[in-house]
Each structure stands twice: as structure tokens, then as C-alpha cells.
Design an enzyme around this catalytic site. Structure first.
Site, PDB file in Angstrom:
ATOM      1  N   HIS A 195       0.840  -1.208   0.000  1.00 54.14           N
ATOM      2  CA  HIS A 195       0.000   0.000   0.000  1.00 54.14           C
ATOM      3  C   HIS A 195       0.873   1.256   0.000  1.00 54.14           C
ATOM      4  O   HIS A 195       1.526   1.582   0.987  1.00 54.14           O
ATOM      5  CB  HIS A 195      -0.918   0.013   1.222  1.00 54.14           C
ATOM      6  CG  HIS A 195      -1.926   1.127   1.162  1.00 54.14           C
ATOM      7  ND1 HIS A 195      -3.266   0.914   0.921  1.00 54.14           N
ATOM      8  CD2 HIS A 195      -1.789   2.475   1.288  1.00 54.14           C
ATOM      9  CE1 HIS A 195      -3.905   2.065   0.915  1.00 54.14           C
ATOM     10  NE2 HIS A 195      -3.020   3.038   1.131  1.00 54.14           N
ATOM     11  N   HIS A 202       1.476   5.452  -2.011  1.00 54.21           N
ATOM     12  CA  HIS A 202       0.981   6.534  -2.875  1.00 54.21           C
ATOM     13  C   HIS A 202       2.183   7.166  -3.569  1.00 54.21           C
ATOM     14  O   HIS A 202       2.764   8.130  -3.066  1.00 54.21           O
ATOM     15  CB  HIS A 202       0.219   7.578  -2.051  1.00 54.21           C
ATOM     16  CG  HIS A 202      -1.052   7.041  -1.473  1.00 54.21           C
ATOM     17  ND1 HIS A 202      -2.275   7.202  -2.077  1.00 54.21           N
ATOM     18  CD2 HIS A 202      -1.274   6.304  -0.356  1.00 54.21           C
ATOM     19  CE1 HIS A 202      -3.210   6.603  -1.351  1.00 54.21           C
ATOM     20  NE2 HIS A 202      -2.630   6.046  -0.303  1.00 54.21           N
ATOM     21  N   GLN A 219      -9.583   9.511  -5.102  1.00 50.11           N
ATOM     22  CA  GLN A 219      -9.311  10.163  -3.809  1.00 50.11           C
ATOM     23  C   GLN A 219     -10.474  11.033  -3.323  1.00 50.11           C
ATOM     24  O   GLN A 219     -10.769  11.104  -2.133  1.00 50.11           O
ATOM     25  CB  GLN A 219      -8.043  11.029  -3.945  1.00 50.11           C
ATOM     26  CG  GLN A 219      -7.755  11.959  -2.778  1.00 50.11           C
ATOM     27  CD  GLN A 219      -7.108  11.257  -1.595  1.00 50.11           C
ATOM     28  OE1 GLN A 219      -5.945  10.896  -1.624  1.00 50.11           O
ATOM     29  NE2 GLN A 219      -7.888  11.036  -0.543  1.00 50.11           N
ATOM     30  N   HIS A 234      -9.330   1.875  -0.127  1.00 46.90           N
ATOM     31  CA  HIS A 234      -9.206   2.541   1.160  1.00 46.90           C
ATOM     32  C   HIS A 234     -10.568   2.349   1.835  1.00 46.90           C
ATOM     33  O   HIS A 234     -11.587   2.756   1.274  1.00 46.90           O
ATOM     34  CB  HIS A 234      -8.931   4.028   0.980  1.00 46.90           C
ATOM     35  CG  HIS A 234      -7.520   4.334   0.587  1.00 46.90           C
ATOM     36  ND1 HIS A 234      -6.993   3.929  -0.612  1.00 46.90           N
ATOM     37  CD2 HIS A 234      -6.531   4.984   1.248  1.00 46.90           C
ATOM     38  CE1 HIS A 234      -5.725   4.335  -0.665  1.00 46.90           C
ATOM     39  NE2 HIS A 234      -5.417   4.976   0.445  1.00 46.90           N
ATOM     40  N   GLU A 293     -11.147   4.285   6.766  1.00 49.68           N
ATOM     41  CA  GLU A 293      -9.982   4.964   7.358  1.00 49.68           C
ATOM     42  C   GLU A 293     -10.528   6.087   8.224  1.00 49.68           C
ATOM     43  O   GLU A 293     -10.533   7.257   7.855  1.00 49.68           O
ATOM     44  CB  GLU A 293      -9.029   5.491   6.285  1.00 49.68           C
ATOM     45  CG  GLU A 293      -7.722   5.991   6.879  1.00 49.68           C
ATOM     46  CD  GLU A 293      -6.741   6.516   5.846  1.00 49.68           C
ATOM     47  OE1 GLU A 293      -7.101   6.535   4.652  1.00 49.68           O
ATOM     48  OE2 GLU A 293      -5.633   6.913   6.229  1.00 49.68           O
ATOM     49  N   ASP A 331       2.419   3.248   2.897  1.00 52.57           N
ATOM     50  CA  ASP A 331       1.398   4.267   2.638  1.00 52.57           C
ATOM     51  C   ASP A 331       2.011   5.573   2.133  1.00 52.57           C
ATOM     52  O   ASP A 331       1.693   6.019   1.041  1.00 52.57           O
ATOM     53  CB  ASP A 331       0.535   4.509   3.887  1.00 52.57           C
ATOM     54  CG  ASP A 331      -0.834   5.112   3.555  1.00 52.57           C
ATOM     55  OD1 ASP A 331      -1.158   5.249   2.365  1.00 52.57           O
ATOM     56  OD2 ASP A 331      -1.580   5.437   4.499  1.00 52.57           O
ATOM     57  N   TRP A 362       0.743  13.822   3.958  1.00 51.28           N
ATOM     58  CA  TRP A 362       0.218  13.123   5.134  1.00 51.28           C
ATOM     59  C   TRP A 362       1.294  12.698   6.117  1.00 51.28           C
ATOM     60  O   TRP A 362       1.012  12.421   7.268  1.00 51.28           O
ATOM     61  CB  TRP A 362      -0.578  11.887   4.685  1.00 51.28           C
ATOM     62  CG  TRP A 362      -1.774  12.241   3.863  1.00 51.28           C
ATOM     63  CD1 TRP A 362      -3.005  12.565   4.343  1.00 51.28           C
ATOM     64  CD2 TRP A 362      -1.868  12.352   2.442  1.00 51.28           C
ATOM     65  NE1 TRP A 362      -3.849  12.860   3.306  1.00 51.28           N
ATOM     66  CE2 TRP A 362      -3.186  12.740   2.127  1.00 51.28           C
ATOM     67  CE3 TRP A 362      -0.959  12.152   1.392  1.00 51.28           C
ATOM     68  CZ2 TRP A 362      -3.622  12.939   0.812  1.00 51.28           C
ATOM     69  CZ3 TRP A 362      -1.402  12.347   0.100  1.00 51.28           C
ATOM     70  CH2 TRP A 362      -2.710  12.736  -0.188  1.00 51.28           C
TER      71      TRP A 362
HETATM   72 FE   FE2 Z   1      -3.466   5.114   1.508  1.00 52.40          FE
END
Ligand code: FE2
Length: 423
Positions: free
Chosen positions: A57, A59, A152, A210, A213, A309, A315
Site C-alpha cells: 500500500h 501513494h 481520492q 481505502h 480509514e 502508505d 500526510w
Molecule cells: Fe493510503
């Protein structure tokens, strides 16, 4: 394709002092003291040899963008999503490719040779999709990059998301993504799962959403994901990522949910570095950890992997592509400190995500690809403790990265010595 003989390696399954013979980029034979040949040899010196790390996982469209156009001040998931929205209009393909290629080089040096990356498809230009499809092509000789079409801003909440998702799949994206908890209502979230699972089933694609979350104990989209996976016969090809609401769910409900996930053949991916920093943000004290129920799911027979991630993005400001750092955090957050549990944490960044991604010929058996990492550690538990250098990273029998053993030389009163933290 390469021939090679590796001497004196320890394997994660407990075998020690074995030799591995590689012929034409594949494992030909594993045994003790294979008769000497004229092949090039590597002496593993009793160190751990593992199949490569796998990140289930990630991005990659956001990687290494930390500080662009500004830093996430609150550190929350929602400010991260807002910040990503600010950054998107100024993205260029060149910058996306350049950052992703740099990260793939970091990954190789850390023995990370397979990555499943989500790519945002809500920007109608699909710049990031084009860029990552190009990156996937460029890195293919040394790294397996699997791409997930990720809406997203929400499949139903974002106007052109479903059309863009279909376009992304046609452009070479491999997996169908989703974000049901970000849709406007629970009902829309459930509807987005139905639409996406039916689309994936029709096209014969895998699904990785996702999912939940959130710290909301009533965010139960994983139940719907399991339902559609089971209904459509997609067992073994569907994954729920994050699943953080499960941390806060009612225990009685979870006792019903776990067998449903198992029966539906849905895998789970926890992202410990990110879950521990983004979840529980509305809590005072006690403050919830937010990571999903990893040992309980493994005990229920569900495949659970750990993902990185984020690395240096809106993030998360840290990270270096080291899956041992990810597993180390997962082990702590899940309190998986027993010997068997620590080994499960090692599996969660190697063999388990390989299964989730559907990687072919992964593993340490004759016929498998000769893809290995030799660490400066004796076994998986020492590897988790030290997160040591990757002495050799080998792809199809060829050494593609080499790191010398770091040893500190101490000059102390009356004593000179070397320290390498091995015990
Ligand atoms: Fe993610």
C-alpha cells in the site's frame, strides 16, 4: 539471465547454512553444501536471506512532495487531503516521474522490489496516471510496480471519477480502488463499493479500497466489501486497506465481522506508521491507536500485510522506503512481541503482501525468481530489531544493490573496539 551460487545463508523459515544455486535468473536448487562450480559466488556468512520486501500500500504520485505547496500544519488526514487538492493543479509529469524514480531507487537499496501504489484518478488530466504508467515501464527490469486507480475525492462525490477510473484502467492501471468512507453518505459509500466491485468482476481485475480509514466505530464499509467479494466470487482478489474503524468497533460486532471477511477471502492492509499518526486525532485521553485488529485478523485466517502508505508527502513527513521500519512500528502498535507474532510481522512485509499482489514466482523454492535480499542480521527477529543494511539486493540472479557493513569504531579510555549491535 544470470547464474549464481549463494553460500551459507539463513532463511526466514528457520533453515540455516544453506546454499542456493541460481540458473538463468531462477532458483535451481537449495541444499546444504552444493558442490562447487565455476559460478560466481556470494558468501552470505550465516546472514538472513529473504525474498524481497513487498509494499502492498503506497501513494507514489505524492511521494517526496513534502512541503509542496506548504506543510500540513495540523498533521491530520483531512488537512492532508485538502493539501493534496492544492498541490494537484501544479503537478507536472516531469516532476511526478522524477520523484517516483528517486523513490524507486531508495526502495531498491532497501530491498523493496514490489510496490502496489494507488494513483489518484480524480484530476481529469490524468497526469499522475500517465506519469506512473511510464514509471512502471521504466522500473520493470528491477521493481514490480502495481497501480491502483484511486478516486481520492470519492467515486460518487467527484463528478468524473468513474469515467476517469475506466480511462486509467485502459491506460495500464492494474487494480480498482475506492474510498467509500469519503463518499457523502454511508449509503453512497455502499453504492460505490457495489459499482466498483461489479466493474472489477466484469473486467477480471483485483480490488483494493481505502476502507473505513476513520475512528468512527460505525464506519462498516468492510462488511459491504466482504459481501460483494463473496457475492461476485472474487475471493482472494479483494483487499480492504487501512480498516482503522475496526479498532474502535464494538467487540461483539467484530466477532461476527471477522469470519465474514475470512469467508469472503478479503485481505487486509494496515499502515502502521500512518495509522498511529493520523488516527485518534479527535481524542483527548485515553487516545486510541487507530490501527486495525492485526493479530485477531491473522488468527481468524485473514491475510494481513503492512504497508508504508506515505513517504514525505502531505500526510507524513518521514520515511525512507524501509519495510522493516514499517513492520517494526506495526509490531509495537499491535503489541505483537511474541516470537511467532514477530515472525508474522516479518511475513507482513514479505510473503503475505506478495500473495495479496498476486506476484508470480515469488518465494524461496526451485523455479521461483532468484530475487533475494541478504541482510546484516541472522534471522527475521534480529532484522526487525536492527533494521540493518541490506548487504546485497539481487534480482533475477544479478546483484542490483550492495551496501557495506557499517561498523562503529570506538575510541574509549584504555579501550579501542568496534560495535555493530549484533549480540
Ligand atoms: Fe493510503
Amino acid at each position: 539471465m544470470n547464474d549464481l551460487l549463494i553460500r551459507n545463508a539463513n532463511l526466514a523459515d528457520g533453515r540455516t547454512g544453506v546454499d542456493i544455486l541460481v540458473r538463468q535468473g531462477r532458483i535451481a536448487h537449495i541444499d546444504r553444501q552444493i558442490v562447487a562450480t565455476d559460478l560466481p559466488e556470494i558468501d552470505a556468512q550465516g546472514n538472513l536471506l529473504t525474498s524481497p520486501f513487498v509494499d502492498a500500500h503506497f501513494h507514489m504520485d505524492a511521494v517526496l512532495s513534502y512541503g509542496l505547496p506548504r506543510v500540513n500544519q495540523s498533521g491530520t488526514l483531512l488537512e492532508g487531503i485538502a493539501l493534496w487538492g492544492e498541490l494537484k493543479p501544479s503537478l507536472t509529469q516531469e516532476a511526478l516521474i522524477s520523484r517516483a524514480m528517486q523513490y524507486c531507487e531508495w526502495a531498491v537499496a532497501k530491498g523493496l522490489l514490489a510496490i502496489r501504489s494507488h494513483v489518484d484518478i480524480c484530476d481529469d488530466r490524468l497526469l499522475a496516471v500517465e506519469a506512473l504508467v511510464e514509471v512502471k515501464r521504466r522500473v520493470a527490469p528491477y521493481l514490480d510496480l502495481q497501480l491502483v486507480a484511486f478516486p481520492q475525492d470519492g467515486l460518487l462525490r467527484s463528478k468524473n471519477a468513474f469515467n476517469n477510473l475506466k480511462k486509467a484502467i485502459a491506460m495500464g492501471v492494474d487494480v480498482v480502488g475506492g474510498i467509500p468512507h469519503f463518499e457523502r453518505t454511508m449509503a453512497d459509500g455502499a453504492e460505490s463499493i457495489r459499482i466498483l466491485c461489479e466493474f472489477a468482476a466484469e473486467k477480471g481485475l483485483r480490488v483494493d479500497m481505502h476502507c473505513d480509514e476513520s475512528d468512527d466505530p460505525l464506519s462498516r464499509h468492510i462488511e459491504t466489501l466482504a459481501f460483494h467479494s463473496q457475492r461476485l466470487g472474487m475471493q482472494g482478489r479483494v483487499t480492504g486497506s487501512h480498516l482503522t474503524s475496526m479498532h474502535s468497533m464494538d467487540n461483539y460486532y467484530v466477532s461476527k465481522l471477522l469470519p465474514l471477511i475470512r469467508e469472503a477471502g478479503v485481505a487486509a492492509i494496515a499502515n502502521p506508521l500512518i495509522n498511529i499518526t493520523l488516527q485518534g486525532r479527535h481524542d483527548t485521553y485515553p487516545k486510541r491507536r487507530g490501527m486495525t485488529r492485526v493479530p485477531e485478523m491473522i488468527a481468524a485466517g485473514i491475510d494481513v500485510a503492512f504497508g508504508h502508505d506515505c513517504v514525505m508527502d502531505p500526510w507524513y513527513s518521514l520515511g525512507s522506503g524501509d519495510m522493516l521500519e514499517v513492520a517494526h512500528m506495526g509490531l509495537h502498535v499491535a503489541q505483537m512481541t511474541g516470537q511467532a507474532a514477530m515472525r508474522q510481522c516479518f511475513d507482513a512485509v514479505t510473503s503475505t503482501p506478495a500473495r495479496i499482489l498476486g506476484l508470480e514466482n515469488y518465494g524461496l523454492a526451485p523455479g521461483c525468481h532468484a530475487d533475494f535480499v541478504i541482510l546484516d542480521a541472522r534471522d527475521p527477529i534480529e532484522a526487525l530489531r536492527l533494521r540493518p543494511v541490506r548487504r546485497y539486493v539481487i534480482r533475477r540472479g544479478a546483484v542490483i544493490s550492495e551496501t557495506p557493513q557499517p561498523v562503529a569504531t570506538l575510541s574509549l579510555p584504555g579501550r579501542q573496539c568496534q560495535v555493530n549491535f549484533r549480540h
